[in-house]
Design an enzyme around this catalytic site. Structure first.
Site, PDB file in Angstrom:
ATOM      1  N   PRO A   9       0.775  65.976 111.000  1.00  0.00           N
ATOM      2  CG  PRO A   9       1.984  65.805 112.978  1.00  0.00           C
ATOM      3  CD  PRO A   9       1.916  65.261 111.581  1.00  0.00           C
ATOM      4  CG  ASN A  10      -0.978  70.122 114.598  1.00  0.00           C
ATOM      5  OD1 ASN A  10      -2.051  69.951 115.169  1.00  0.00           O
ATOM      6  ND2 ASN A  10       0.167  69.780 115.138  1.00  0.00           N
ATOM      7  NE  ARG A  17       0.410  74.221 112.550  1.00  0.00           N
ATOM      8  CZ  ARG A  17       1.340  73.432 112.075  1.00  0.00           C
ATOM      9  NH1 ARG A  17       1.181  72.893 110.898  1.00  0.00           N
ATOM     10  NH2 ARG A  17       2.404  73.179 112.769  1.00  0.00           N
ATOM     11  CE1 TYR A  22       3.934  75.951 108.995  1.00  0.00           C
ATOM     12  CE2 TYR A  22       2.725  76.629 110.965  1.00  0.00           C
ATOM     13  CZ  TYR A  22       3.783  75.971 110.382  1.00  0.00           C
ATOM     14  OH  TYR A  22       4.714  75.329 111.168  1.00  0.00           O
ATOM     15  CG  ASN A  73       4.697  69.396 105.390  1.00  0.00           C
ATOM     16  OD1 ASN A  73       5.420  69.164 106.369  1.00  0.00           O
ATOM     17  ND2 ASN A  73       4.170  70.586 105.172  1.00  0.00           N
ATOM     18  CB  ALA A  76       5.546  68.317 114.683  1.00  0.00           C
ATOM     19  CG  HIS A  79      11.438  69.033 113.265  1.00  0.00           C
ATOM     20  ND1 HIS A  79      12.193  69.482 112.218  1.00  0.00           N
ATOM     21  CD2 HIS A  79      10.243  69.681 113.168  1.00  0.00           C
ATOM     22  CE1 HIS A  79      11.492  70.383 111.521  1.00  0.00           C
ATOM     23  NE2 HIS A  79      10.311  70.513 112.087  1.00  0.00           N
ATOM     24  CG  ASP A  86      14.008  53.341 110.711  1.00  0.00           C
ATOM     25  OD1 ASP A  86      14.995  53.925 110.205  1.00  0.00           O
ATOM     26  OD2 ASP A  86      14.013  52.896 111.871  1.00  0.00           O
ATOM     27  CD  GLU A  97      12.277  66.972 104.544  1.00  0.00           C
ATOM     28  OE1 GLU A  97      13.382  66.651 104.042  1.00  0.00           O
ATOM     29  OE2 GLU A  97      12.139  67.317 105.728  1.00  0.00           O
ATOM     30  CG  HIS A  99       9.370  71.248 105.622  1.00  0.00           C
ATOM     31  ND1 HIS A  99       8.715  70.522 106.585  1.00  0.00           N
ATOM     32  CD2 HIS A  99      10.453  70.525 105.275  1.00  0.00           C
ATOM     33  CE1 HIS A  99       9.399  69.414 106.825  1.00  0.00           C
ATOM     34  NE2 HIS A  99      10.454  69.383 106.033  1.00  0.00           N
ATOM     35  CB  SER A 101       7.554  77.588 107.484  1.00  0.00           C
ATOM     36  OG  SER A 101       7.933  76.400 108.164  1.00  0.00           O
ATOM     37  NE  ARG A 106       8.681  78.137 111.904  1.00  0.00           N
ATOM     38  CZ  ARG A 106       7.634  77.318 111.973  1.00  0.00           C
ATOM     39  NH1 ARG A 106       7.386  76.474 110.980  1.00  0.00           N
ATOM     40  NH2 ARG A 106       6.833  77.346 113.026  1.00  0.00           N
ATOM     41  NE  ARG A 110       9.232  75.265 114.435  1.00  0.00           N
ATOM     42  CZ  ARG A 110       8.115  74.618 114.804  1.00  0.00           C
ATOM     43  NH1 ARG A 110       7.705  73.545 114.158  1.00  0.00           N
ATOM     44  NH2 ARG A 110       7.408  75.056 115.825  1.00  0.00           N
TER      45      ARG A 110
HETATM   46  C1  DQA Z   1       6.155  72.371 108.649  1.00  0.00           C
HETATM   47  C2  DQA Z   1       7.317  72.835 109.537  1.00  0.00           C
HETATM   48  C3  DQA Z   1       7.386  72.002 110.825  1.00  0.00           C
HETATM   49  O1  DQA Z   1       8.458  72.448 111.631  1.00  0.00           O
HETATM   50  C4  DQA Z   1       6.096  72.161 111.612  1.00  0.00           C
HETATM   51  O2  DQA Z   1       6.121  71.353 112.767  1.00  0.00           O
HETATM   52  C5  DQA Z   1       4.894  71.907 110.793  1.00  0.00           C
HETATM   53  C6  DQA Z   1       4.841  72.372 109.404  1.00  0.00           C
HETATM   54  C7  DQA Z   1       5.998  73.261 107.405  1.00  0.00           C
HETATM   55  O3  DQA Z   1       5.285  72.854 106.503  1.00  0.00           O
HETATM   56  O4  DQA Z   1       6.545  74.364 107.348  1.00  0.00           O
HETATM   57  O5  DQA Z   1       3.911  71.384 111.286  1.00  0.00           O
HETATM   58  O6  DQA Z   1       6.435  71.053 108.187  1.00  0.00           O
END
Ligand code: DQA
Length: 144
Positions: A9-10, A17, A22, A73, A76, A79, A86, A97, A99, A101, A106, A110
């Protein structure tokens, strides 16, 4: 070798954003970097983005016997989502995985990642380049 890159998401709002966290490049710039990284390695790939937890679970389930590896990735959902953890465990597809950031430097909430419990490796804090690193890590793992 066929790999699935999942963005949660996002991440579709990259650029808009929180650019101080980011960066200013948008989601299509991220997809171009992912495409280039896969093409350089001669790897087949699909990029998938969703803002919905269940849709991501469905995508992981459908990856069974179709994809050799996953780069995710979970944004959110990293977390919060036992369902995504699962699903990754259920299909047992090697997963890296990533990320953008550094989630360890942070907010407190997170710092914990459910997905890391199923991942062979976690890459964080390298900006968009983290995807290139994650794809390379997965490629090396699958090539062994
Ligand atoms: C993220 C870090 C997450 O904590 C955050 O909710 C994101 C992006 C990252 O790519 O740094 O949406 O996964």
């Amino acid at each position: 070798m066929k790999i699935l890159i999942i963005n949660g998401p996002n991440l579709n709002l990259l650029g808009l954003r929180e650019p101080e966290i980011y960066g200013s490049r948008n989601y299509s710039a991220l997809c171009s970097l992912i495409e280039k990284s896969c093409e350089e390695l001669g790897v087949e790939y699909e990029i998938y983005q969703s803002n919905h937890e269940g849709a991501i679970v469905d995508k992981i389930q459908n990856a069974y016997s179709t994809f050799d590896g996953i780069v995710i990735n979970p944004a959110a959902y990293t977390h919060t989502s036992i369902a995504i953890l699962d699903a990754l465990k259920a299909v047992s597809i090697p997963t890296v995985e990533v990320h953008i950031s550094d989630i360890n430097s942070r907010d407190e909430f997170r710092k914990f990642s459910y997905v890391s419990l199923a991942a062979i490796k976690t890459v964080m804090g390298l900006g968009f380049d983290g995807y290139r690193v994650a794809i390379n890590e997965l490629y090396n793992y699958l090539s062994k």
